[in-house]
Design a protein around this motif. Structure first.
Motif, mmCIF file in Angstrom:
data_model
loop_
_atom_site.group_PDB
_atom_site.id
_atom_site.type_symbol
_atom_site.label_atom_id
_atom_site.label_comp_id
_atom_site.label_asym_id
_atom_site.label_seq_id
_atom_site.Cartn_x
_atom_site.Cartn_y
_atom_site.Cartn_z
ATOM 1 N N ASN A 446 0.854 -1.186 0.000
ATOM 2 C CA ASN A 446 0.000 0.000 0.000
ATOM 3 C C ASN A 446 0.892 1.239 0.000
ATOM 4 O OD1 ASN A 446 -1.821 2.064 0.364
ATOM 5 N ND2 ASN A 446 -2.815 1.158 2.159
ATOM 6 N N PRO A 447 0.893 2.015 -1.093
ATOM 7 C CA PRO A 447 1.799 3.170 -1.140
ATOM 8 C C PRO A 447 1.510 4.203 -0.061
ATOM 9 C CG PRO A 447 0.261 3.181 -3.008
ATOM 10 C CD PRO A 447 0.127 1.854 -2.338
ATOM 11 N N ARG A 448 0.292 4.228 0.461
ATOM 12 C CA ARG A 448 -0.036 5.210 1.502
ATOM 13 C C ARG A 448 0.705 4.923 2.802
ATOM 14 N NH1 ARG A 448 -6.487 6.711 0.982
ATOM 15 N NH2 ARG A 448 -6.472 7.140 -1.262
ATOM 16 N N GLU A 449 1.202 3.700 2.944
ATOM 17 C CA GLU A 449 1.915 3.343 4.166
ATOM 18 C C GLU A 449 3.422 3.541 4.029
ATOM 19 O OE1 GLU A 449 0.723 -0.658 4.864
ATOM 20 O OE2 GLU A 449 -1.354 -0.141 5.390
ATOM 21 N N SER A 450 3.844 4.106 2.922
ATOM 22 C CA SER A 450 5.265 4.345 2.683
ATOM 23 C C SER A 450 5.513 5.834 2.525
ATOM 24 C CB SER A 450 5.725 3.620 1.407
ATOM 25 O OG SER A 450 5.521 2.229 1.496
ATOM 26 N N SER A 451 6.750 6.216 2.736
ATOM 27 C CA SER A 451 7.165 7.578 2.412
ATOM 28 C C SER A 451 7.716 7.586 0.992
ATOM 29 C CB SER A 451 8.226 8.076 3.397
ATOM 30 O OG SER A 451 9.359 7.216 3.394
ATOM 31 N N ILE A 452 7.737 8.756 0.378
ATOM 32 C CA ILE A 452 8.306 8.923 -0.956
ATOM 33 C C ILE A 452 9.542 9.793 -0.843
ATOM 34 C CG2 ILE A 452 7.993 9.973 -3.230
ATOM 35 C CD1 ILE A 452 5.108 9.243 -3.164
ATOM 36 N N VAL A 453 10.628 9.338 -1.435
ATOM 37 C CA VAL A 453 11.816 10.174 -1.596
ATOM 38 C C VAL A 453 11.988 10.387 -3.093
ATOM 39 C CG1 VAL A 453 14.309 10.367 -1.302
ATOM 40 C CG2 VAL A 453 12.908 9.383 0.521
ATOM 41 N N ALA A 454 11.943 11.644 -3.515
ATOM 42 C CA ALA A 454 11.970 11.975 -4.933
ATOM 43 C C ALA A 454 13.306 12.585 -5.302
ATOM 44 C CB ALA A 454 10.845 12.946 -5.275
ATOM 45 N N GLY A 455 13.823 12.182 -6.461
ATOM 46 C CA GLY A 455 15.087 12.727 -6.925
ATOM 47 C C GLY A 455 15.151 12.757 -8.432
ATOM 48 N N GLY A 456 16.278 13.218 -8.930
ATOM 49 C CA GLY A 456 16.451 13.416 -10.354
ATOM 50 C C GLY A 456 16.258 14.879 -10.696
ATOM 51 N N GLY A 457 16.903 15.335 -11.752
ATOM 52 C CA GLY A 457 16.827 16.738 -12.112
ATOM 53 C C GLY A 457 15.425 17.209 -12.416
ATOM 54 N N ALA A 458 14.554 16.296 -12.880
ATOM 55 C CA ALA A 458 13.192 16.682 -13.251
ATOM 56 C C ALA A 458 12.160 16.289 -12.203
ATOM 57 C CB ALA A 458 12.831 16.058 -14.604
ATOM 58 N N ALA A 459 12.599 15.851 -11.034
ATOM 59 C CA ALA A 459 11.668 15.320 -10.028
ATOM 60 C C ALA A 459 10.693 16.365 -9.534
ATOM 61 C CB ALA A 459 12.446 14.738 -8.856
ATOM 62 N N GLY A 460 11.166 17.580 -9.358
ATOM 63 C CA GLY A 460 10.332 18.601 -8.733
ATOM 64 C C GLY A 460 9.200 19.106 -9.584
ATOM 65 N N MET A 461 9.167 18.751 -10.858
ATOM 66 C CA MET A 461 8.132 19.294 -11.744
ATOM 67 C C MET A 461 6.746 18.781 -11.396
ATOM 68 S SD MET A 461 9.813 19.662 -15.526
ATOM 69 C CE MET A 461 10.320 17.959 -15.710
ATOM 70 N N ASN A 462 6.627 17.486 -11.060
ATOM 71 C CA ASN A 462 5.277 16.951 -10.829
ATOM 72 C C ASN A 462 5.189 15.947 -9.694
ATOM 73 O OD1 ASN A 462 6.677 14.912 -12.090
ATOM 74 N ND2 ASN A 462 5.249 14.650 -13.782
ATOM 75 N N ILE A 463 6.196 15.859 -8.833
ATOM 76 C CA ILE A 463 6.156 14.852 -7.776
ATOM 77 C C ILE A 463 5.017 15.121 -6.792
ATOM 78 C CG2 ILE A 463 7.813 16.059 -6.275
ATOM 79 C CD1 ILE A 463 7.317 12.229 -6.769
ATOM 80 N N MET A 464 4.657 16.404 -6.585
ATOM 81 C CA MET A 464 3.576 16.683 -5.646
ATOM 82 C C MET A 464 2.228 16.223 -6.204
ATOM 83 S SD MET A 464 4.745 20.336 -3.979
ATOM 84 C CE MET A 464 3.855 20.100 -2.438
ATOM 85 N N LEU A 465 2.038 16.332 -7.513
ATOM 86 C CA LEU A 465 0.813 15.835 -8.126
ATOM 87 C C LEU A 465 0.732 14.315 -8.022
ATOM 88 C CD1 LEU A 465 0.679 18.005 -11.383
ATOM 89 C CD2 LEU A 465 -0.540 18.390 -9.225
ATOM 90 N N ILE A 466 1.872 13.645 -8.226
ATOM 91 C CA ILE A 466 1.913 12.185 -8.137
ATOM 92 C C ILE A 466 1.614 11.725 -6.710
ATOM 93 C CG2 ILE A 466 3.459 10.190 -8.285
ATOM 94 C CD1 ILE A 466 4.842 11.630 -10.623
ATOM 95 N N ALA A 467 2.226 12.380 -5.723
ATOM 96 C CA ALA A 467 2.009 12.014 -4.322
ATOM 97 C C ALA A 467 0.550 12.202 -3.924
ATOM 98 C CB ALA A 467 2.921 12.842 -3.426
ATOM 99 N N LYS A 468 -0.066 13.265 -4.428
ATOM 100 C CA LYS A 468 -1.476 13.496 -4.109
ATOM 101 C C LYS A 468 -2.349 12.393 -4.682
ATOM 102 C CE LYS A 468 -5.156 16.946 -4.381
ATOM 103 N NZ LYS A 468 -5.533 18.311 -4.823
#
Length: 695
Positions: A446-468
Motif C-alpha cells: 500500500n503506497p499510503r503506508e510508505s514515504s516517498i523520496v523523490a530525486g532526479g533533475g526533473a523530479a520537482g516538476m510533478n512529484i507533488m501531483l503524483i504524491a497526491k
C-alpha cells in the motif's frame, strides 16, 4: 581536508556529489559526453569545485575516494555496439538464446516478429560434451573439437566468447577446460563461463547472463581502464570504486571480470539514498524511491529498511527482450524523463516517450538544435523555469524554441500552447504513476503506508501531483535531489556476492553437502578483499537460500537466522527449523499466505559480503527561521486553470531550515526546480531537505 566524490553518468547529464569531512554536500552537473566520458565528468567536478572555491585539480588531489556509476554498458546493449561474441553450448542445445523463456503476453497475436536472440544463431557453436543432472560426466568433452572451434573463432575475428554448458552449475569441469584452451589459443580474448559468473539453475537465465557479460567485456574493460588512466593523469591518487547493480560498489579489478554488474548501476544507488533520507527525516523504513532523469523515470521500493532484489530484470520488453539473470536491485524504468518526447500516434492521441531527446541535441529549450517537444520544454512553456538560471545560471534556455516545438502538437490537438504543455506534463505523470503502481500495489504494498523520496533533475516538476494521486502524506525532496543516484553512492558500501546451486528439501536435508557449499561460497566472497585497493572497513556476511514451496515456480531470498547458526551453518535440526520458519514468515508477508505443513525446497544458496566505507556525517542545524522567506521575484505560471497565475519565485539561497512556503510557488535550486502547486506547501526541516505537504 579529504573529500569523497561520487559520479553518475546518465544519458543526458553527468551528476557529481562532493562531500567534505563535515558532511556538507556540493552538487556539480554537466552534459554527458558519450564519446569520452571523462570530459563530462571533468565538467561536473569542476562545477562542484568552483562552489567550494577549489580548482578541479585541487579537488582531485584532496579526494581519497571516488565512486563511479555509468550507463555505458546499458547504452552499448541498447545501441547494439557490444563486441562480436561467440556462444559455446552443449551439443543439442543451440536454441537456448533463441527460445528464451517462451513467454508471451498475447499468445494469439501473431503480428509481432519473433524476437532476435542476444547473440545471433549463426554465432552459436555446439560442443560435444554432457554433464548429467547429478553432476556426473555422461559424455567427456571433445578437446580436439574445442580446439578446432577456437581456431574458427580466431579466423572469423570474434572479440569475446560466452560458454554455457548444461548442468555446469553442478560440475564445471568442462567449462573450465574450455576456459584453459581459450587462454592458450586465443590469448587476450575475453571470455565468460556460466559456472563462474552465475551458477544457478534455469538454463536460459544462465546463458543470457553469460552472453551479456562476455559481450560487454572488451568495451567495459577498455572504458574502465581508460577512466582509471584519465583520472590518474588528472592527478587523482585515491581509491576508485564502481557502483554495481547489487546495491553497492566494487573495485575496477573486480568489475572488469564481471561487467554485467555495471548494468543499471546508477539507478541501483537511488534506493540507498532513499532509505538514508527517510531515516534522516524520521519517516520509517518503507520507502518509495522516484528518480526522474533526463531520459527515464526510475522507481523502486525499500521494505523494512532493506533493498529489494530481482532476478527478472529484462533489457527490453519482458519475454521478448534479454534477461539480465543476476540478482539486481529492483528498479523499474519507463521512458518518461525530462527529455522524453511528446508525439501524436496514428489514432490522434498524444503520447510521451519512450523516445528521448537525450543530451545531444536535447530538448528544444536547451538551444542545441532540438526541435521536438519534450517534458522539459513543457515545463519551460508553463513558466516553471527561469531561462537565465538553469543549472544555476550556467545554461541559458531558449524559451522561443520551446514554444516553437509545441506548435505542431498543439495545432493537432486544437489546444493553446500552454494547455498542450500542461497535457504533456500530466501525461508524463500518468506514466510515472503506472510505474509506481507496478512496484507497490501490484506487489501487495500500500503506497499510503510508505514515504516517498523523490530525486532526479526533473523530479520537482510533478512529484507533488503524483504524491497526491497516490495519497502519500510523507514526501521528501532532498537538497541533493537532482543527483539522487550520485548521493546514494556517498552512502554505499562495497558489496560482493557468490551463489551456488544445490537442491535441498527441508524434509530430506543434506546437511553435509549444503555446509560444504556454504564453505566454498564464503571462501570465494572473502577473496574479494584481495582485489580491493587501499584500506577497507569492517565487513559482514549475510547468508541466503533461494527457497520456495514444492511445485512453486519462483523463489524468495530467505535470510538465515541471525542466531543461533554458528558461522551461519546448519549444525542441527533446530538450525534448519529456524531457517524454514524465516521462509514461512517471508512468504506470508509477501503473499499473505503460508503453508506450515509443506516442505521447503531451496534451489540455490548465496553469501553476500558487505565492507563498510566511510559515509558522510548527517548534518542537522538548529531551526533558525520561521514563516515564509521573501521571494526573489514573481513569474506568470500555468497550473492547468484557465489563466496563468502570478507566482512567487524563491531562490534556494534565501530558504533556511524552519521556513514554510505555500503554493503556488516555484523554488529554484541550482540544479533542480521544485513546483509547489496551489493548495500544497513545503517545509524545510533541520536537515535542510524539503518536506512536501500535499494537502
Amino acid at each position: 581536508m579529504s573529500f569523497k566524490i561520487s559520479v553518475d553518468t546518465g544519458g543526458t547529464f553527468t551528476d557529481v556529489v562532493v562531500s567534505d569531512p563535515s558532511g556538507a554536500f556540493t552538487i556539480g552537473k554537466a552534459l554527458t559526453t558519450p564519446d569520452r566520458i571523462f570530459e563530462g565528468m571533468r565538467g561536473a567536478i569542476t562545477a562542484a569545485a568552483e562552489q567550494i572555491n577549489l580548482s578541479f585539480e585541487h579537488l582531485l588531489a584532496e579526494a581519497d575516494i571516488l565512486i563511479y556509476g555509468t550507463t555505458r554498458a546499458t547504452n552499448a546493449i541498447v545501441t547494439k555496439t557490444v563486441a562480436k561474441t561467440a556462444f559455446l553450448t552443449t551439443r543439442g542445445f543451440p536454441d537456448t538464446l533463441v527460445l528464451k523463456e517462451g513467454g508471451k503476453f498475447r499468445p494469439h497475436d501473431f503480428s509481432q516478429d519473433y524476437p532476435e536472440p542476444y547473440i545471433p544463431r549463426r554465432y552459436t557453436f555446439e560442443i560435444d560434451e554432457r554433464v548429467g543432472s547429478s553432476g556426473a560426466i555422461l559424455t567427456p568433452i571433445d578437446i580436439d573439437q574445442v580446439r578446432e572451434t577456437l581456431d574458427t573463432l580466431k579466423s572469423r575475428d570474434f572479440q569475446a566468447i560466452a560458454v554455457c554448458f548444461l548442468w555446469s552449475v553442478l560440475n564445471p569441469a568442462h567449462e573450465e577446460a574450455v576456459g584453459t584452451l581459450i587462454e592458450e589459443r586465443l590469448p587476450g580474448v575475453p571470455y565468460s563461463l556460466s559456472s563462474r559468473l552465475i551458477p544457478i539453475m534455469r538454463e536460459y537465465r544462465r546463458a543470457s547472463a553469460t552472453a551479456i557479460d562476455a559481450s560487454l567485456k572488451p568495451l567495459m574493460q577498455r572504458h574502465l581502464r581508460e577512466l582509471e588512466s584519465d583520472l590518474g593523469a588528472a592527478g587523482y591518487r585515491g581509491n576508485i570504486f564502481v557502483s554495481t547493480a547489487a546495491g553497492g560498489c566494487n573495485s575496477i579489478a573486480a568489475l572488469v571480470e564481471r561487467p554485467i554488474f555495471t548494468i543499471g548501476s546508477g539507478p541501483a544507488m537511488a534506493p540507498i539514498a532513499g532509505i538514508t533520507y527517510s531515516r534522516m527525516e524520521g519517516l520509517g523504513e518503507d520507502v518509495i524511491i522516484c528518480d526522474t532523469g533526463g531520459t527515464t523515470f526510475d522507481v523502486g521500493v525499500v521494505r523494512g529498511g532493506s533493498l529489494t532484489y530481482n532476478r527478472d530484470t529484462w533489457l527490453g520488453p519482458r519475454y521478448t527482450g534479454d534477461l539480465l539473470g543476476i540478482a539486481a536491485v529492483d528498479m523499474r524504468s519507463v521512458g518518461a524523463g525530462g527529455g522524453s518526447i511528446a508525439w501524436i500516434d496514428d489514432g490522434g492521441l498524444m503520447r510521451v516517450g519512450p523516445q528521448s531527446a537525450g543530451a545531444i541535441p536535447g530538448p528544444a529549450c536547451y538551444g542545441r538544435g532540438g526541435t521536438l517537444p519534450t517534458v522539459s520544454d513543457a515545463a519551460a512553456v508553463l513558466g516553471y523555469f527561469d531561462p537565465d538560471y538553469f543549472l544555476g545560471g550556467r545554461m541559458t534556455l531558449d524559451m522561443g524554441a520551446a514554444r516553437q516545438a509545441m506548435i505542431e502538437v498543439s495545432a493537432t490537438l486544437k489546444l493553446t500552447i500552454e494547455e498542450t504543455a500542461w497535457r504533456i506534463l500530466t501525461l508524463a505523470g500518468d506514466l510515472m504513476m503506472r510505474a509506481i503502481v507496478d512496484v507497490t500495489i501490484n506487489e501487495g504494498i500500500n503506497p499510503r503506508e510508505s514515504s516517498i523520496v523523490a530525486g532526479g533533475g526533473a523530479a520537482g516538476m510533478n512529484i507533488m501531483l503524483i504524491a497526491k494521486e497516490l495519497g502519500c502524506d510523507h514526501v521528501v525532496l532532498p537538497k541533493t535531489a537532482s543527483a539522487l543516484s550520485a548521493a546514494g553512492m556517498q552512502y554505499a558500501d562495497i558489496v560482493a556476492e557468490e551463489v551456488g546451486s544445490l537442491y535441498s528439501l527441508s524434509n530430506r536435508f543434506d546437511f553435509e553437502r549444503v555446509n560444504a557449499l556454504l564453505d566454498m561460497l564464503e571462501a570465494r566472497v572473502l577473496g574479494v578483499r584481495d582485489k580491493l585497493p587501499g584500506q577497507v572497513g569492517e565487513s559482514s556476511l549475510e547468508f541466503y537460500g533461494e527457497a520456495r514451496y514444492q511445485a512453486q515456480v519462483w523463489e524468495l531470498d530467505t535470510p538465515f537466522p541471525d542466531t543461533p547458526l554458528p558461522s551461519r551453518r546448519f549444525r542441527s535440526q533446530e538450525d534448519l527449523t529456524s531457517y524454514t520458519e524465516n521462509f514461512h514468515a517471508l512468504h506470508d508477508r509477501i503473499f499473505a499466505v503460508k503453508d506450515l505443513g509443506s516442505a521447503v525446497e531451496t534451489v540455490s544458496w548465496k553469501v553476500r559480503l558487505t565492507i563498510k566505507l566511510d559515509a558522510p556525517a548527517t548534518r542537522h542545524v538548529s531551526v533558525v527561521a520561521s514563516g515564509t522567506p521573501t521571494p526573489s521575484g514573481h513569474r506568470r505560471c500555468f497550473f492547468g486553470e484557465a489563466e496563468p497565475v502570478d507566482t512567487p519565485i524563491y531562490k534556494a539561497s534565501n530558504i533556511h531550515p524552519g521556513h514554510t512556503i505555500a503554493g503556488p510557488a516555484i523554488i529554484e535550486e541550482p540544479t533542480t526546480t521544485l513546483v509547489v502547486y496551489p493548495t500544497m506547501s513545503v517545509h524545510v526541516g533541520s536537515t535542510g531537505h524539503y518536506r512536501l505537504n500535499i494537502h
